[in-house]
Design a protein around this motif. Sequence first.
Motif, PDB file in Angstrom:
ATOM      1  N   TYR A  50       0.763  -1.301   0.072  1.00  0.00           N
ATOM      2  CA  TYR A  50      -0.094  -0.111  -0.176  1.00  0.00           C
ATOM      3  C   TYR A  50       0.934   1.158   0.050  1.00  0.00           C
ATOM      4  N   THR A  51       0.197   2.265  -0.511  1.00  0.00           N
ATOM      5  CA  THR A  51       0.903   3.619  -0.488  1.00  0.00           C
ATOM      6  C   THR A  51       0.591   4.334   0.751  1.00  0.00           C
ATOM      7  N   THR A  52       1.737   4.986   1.265  1.00  0.00           N
ATOM      8  CA  THR A  52       1.320   5.708   2.627  1.00  0.00           C
ATOM      9  C   THR A  52       1.897   7.202   2.273  1.00  0.00           C
ATOM     10  N   GLU A  53       1.276   7.846   3.372  1.00  0.00           N
ATOM     11  CA  GLU A  53       1.642   9.293   3.332  1.00  0.00           C
ATOM     12  C   GLU A  53       1.476   9.927   4.601  1.00  0.00           C
ATOM     13  N   ASP A  54       2.459  10.788   5.149  1.00  0.00           N
ATOM     14  CA  ASP A  54       2.094  11.512   6.362  1.00  0.00           C
ATOM     15  C   ASP A  54       0.911  12.063   6.670  1.00  0.00           C
ATOM     16  N   ALA A  55       0.400  12.009   7.862  1.00  0.00           N
ATOM     17  CA  ALA A  55      -0.921  12.706   8.145  1.00  0.00           C
ATOM     18  C   ALA A  55      -0.794  13.270   9.652  1.00  0.00           C
ATOM     19  N   THR A  56      -1.783  13.874  10.048  1.00  0.00           N
ATOM     20  CA  THR A  56      -1.884  14.268  11.554  1.00  0.00           C
ATOM     21  C   THR A  56      -3.332  14.175  11.953  1.00  0.00           C
ATOM     22  N   THR A  57      -3.257  13.817  13.216  1.00  0.00           N
ATOM     23  CA  THR A  57      -4.718  13.608  14.000  1.00  0.00           C
ATOM     24  C   THR A  57      -5.401  14.834  14.423  1.00  0.00           C
ATOM     25  N   GLU A  58      -6.461  14.911  14.645  1.00  0.00           N
ATOM     26  CA  GLU A  58      -7.217  16.147  15.262  1.00  0.00           C
ATOM     27  C   GLU A  58      -6.311  16.851  16.396  1.00  0.00           C
ATOM     28  N   ASP A  59      -5.765  16.080  17.040  1.00  0.00           N
ATOM     29  CA  ASP A  59      -5.108  16.716  18.416  1.00  0.00           C
ATOM     30  C   ASP A  59      -3.659  16.871  17.868  1.00  0.00           C
ATOM     31  N   GLY A  60      -3.300  16.981  16.875  1.00  0.00           N
ATOM     32  CA  GLY A  60      -1.994  17.188  16.246  1.00  0.00           C
ATOM     33  C   GLY A  60      -0.700  16.086  16.365  1.00  0.00           C
ATOM     34  N   ARG A  61      -1.147  15.018  16.603  1.00  0.00           N
ATOM     35  CA  ARG A  61      -0.288  13.887  16.482  1.00  0.00           C
ATOM     36  C   ARG A  61       0.179  13.618  14.958  1.00  0.00           C
ATOM     37  N   THR A  62       1.584  13.164  14.494  1.00  0.00           N
ATOM     38  CA  THR A  62       1.741  12.760  13.282  1.00  0.00           C
ATOM     39  C   THR A  62       1.379  11.218  13.368  1.00  0.00           C
ATOM     40  N   TYR A  63       1.040  10.682  12.375  1.00  0.00           N
ATOM     41  CA  TYR A  63       1.107   9.264  11.978  1.00  0.00           C
ATOM     42  C   TYR A  63       1.168   9.158  10.468  1.00  0.00           C
ATOM     43  N   GLU A  64       1.455   7.645  10.100  1.00  0.00           N
ATOM     44  CA  GLU A  64       1.451   7.201   8.647  1.00  0.00           C
ATOM     45  C   GLU A  64       0.274   6.673   8.271  1.00  0.00           C
ATOM     46  N   LYS A  65      -0.426   7.197   7.411  1.00  0.00           N
ATOM     47  CA  LYS A  65      -1.675   6.897   6.741  1.00  0.00           C
ATOM     48  C   LYS A  65      -1.402   5.886   5.695  1.00  0.00           C
ATOM     49  N   VAL A  66      -2.206   4.806   5.761  1.00  0.00           N
ATOM     50  CA  VAL A  66      -2.090   3.801   4.881  1.00  0.00           C
ATOM     51  C   VAL A  66      -3.118   3.662   3.917  1.00  0.00           C
ATOM     52  N   LEU A  67      -2.972   3.815   2.716  1.00  0.00           N
ATOM     53  CA  LEU A  67      -4.031   4.041   1.549  1.00  0.00           C
ATOM     54  C   LEU A  67      -4.441   2.789   0.766  1.00  0.00           C
ATOM     55  N   VAL A  68      -5.396   1.697   1.243  1.00  0.00           N
ATOM     56  CA  VAL A  68      -5.701   0.688   1.114  1.00  0.00           C
ATOM     57  C   VAL A  68      -6.371   0.603  -0.378  1.00  0.00           C
ATOM     58  N   ASP A  69      -7.383   1.650  -0.369  1.00  0.00           N
ATOM     59  CA  ASP A  69      -7.848   2.091  -1.628  1.00  0.00           C
ATOM     60  C   ASP A  69      -8.781   3.525  -1.714  1.00  0.00           C
ATOM     61  N   GLU A  70      -9.660   3.669  -2.546  1.00  0.00           N
ATOM     62  CA  GLU A  70     -10.122   5.029  -2.492  1.00  0.00           C
ATOM     63  C   GLU A  70     -10.867   5.238  -1.272  1.00  0.00           C
ATOM     64  N   LYS A  71     -11.486   4.514  -0.674  1.00  0.00           N
ATOM     65  CA  LYS A  71     -12.308   4.406   0.480  1.00  0.00           C
ATOM     66  C   LYS A  71     -12.057   3.951   2.055  1.00  0.00           C
ATOM     67  N   THR A  72     -10.830   3.084   1.884  1.00  0.00           N
ATOM     68  CA  THR A  72     -10.335   2.515   2.849  1.00  0.00           C
ATOM     69  C   THR A  72      -8.987   3.183   3.155  1.00  0.00           C
ATOM     70  N   THR A  73      -8.893   3.780   4.524  1.00  0.00           N
ATOM     71  CA  THR A  73      -7.411   4.235   4.834  1.00  0.00           C
ATOM     72  C   THR A  73      -7.455   3.711   6.276  1.00  0.00           C
ATOM     73  N   TYR A  74      -5.963   3.545   6.838  1.00  0.00           N
ATOM     74  CA  TYR A  74      -5.726   3.066   8.386  1.00  0.00           C
ATOM     75  C   TYR A  74      -4.672   4.065   8.563  1.00  0.00           C
TER      76      TYR A  74
END
Length: 180
Positions: A114-138
């Motif tokens: 899967y493709t990943t990208e940097d992301a940030t939670t609502e409370d400001g914590r950074t995490y790695e976003k895993v893009l499974v498909d257009e609708k599914t991310t972890y």
Amino acid sequence: MKKRLLTGLLAIGMTMTLAACGSEAATQEAATETAAETTEADTETTEAAEDVSEEAGMDPEAENETIQATLTYMGGLYVNGNPDNDMELAIFRNEDGDVIYVIYELGTLNYGFYTTEDATTEDGRTYEKVLVDEKTTYGYYFNEDLESGILIGTDGTVYDALALDESVARDLVKTTITGQ
């Protein structure tokens, strides 16, 4: 198949050459040898096809062992102490260096490159976003101790997580291969 065709064509050519030379006994001998060679070629073709079939229909346990031997466990996390979510994430690297994610959440198992990208939670914590498909991310993040972190479910909920034991991670891989 090509070998069988080639053997048959050679046999016809040999038979015609000998017949042109006028040797009836030699022609019959060549035809007999050709028949034996064709039978041998058929046997080799059948054995090769059986080998391919066995590989394609490999025993799931043997296939699991073969695939597991090519994977290096990089780490994983699981949701701890939350009865509403049973999420697990395992990260492997294959022998080509590709990163493979295996993610289980609420009865759904996703795995792949899967493709990943940097992301940030609502409370400001950074995490790695895993893009499974257009609708599914972890998402996931390991704390500095590598023994804890966060997992983010498909609905965007952030869960506290603990390090996933390698044996559990390999069981997830086994499930993707054997269905059990």
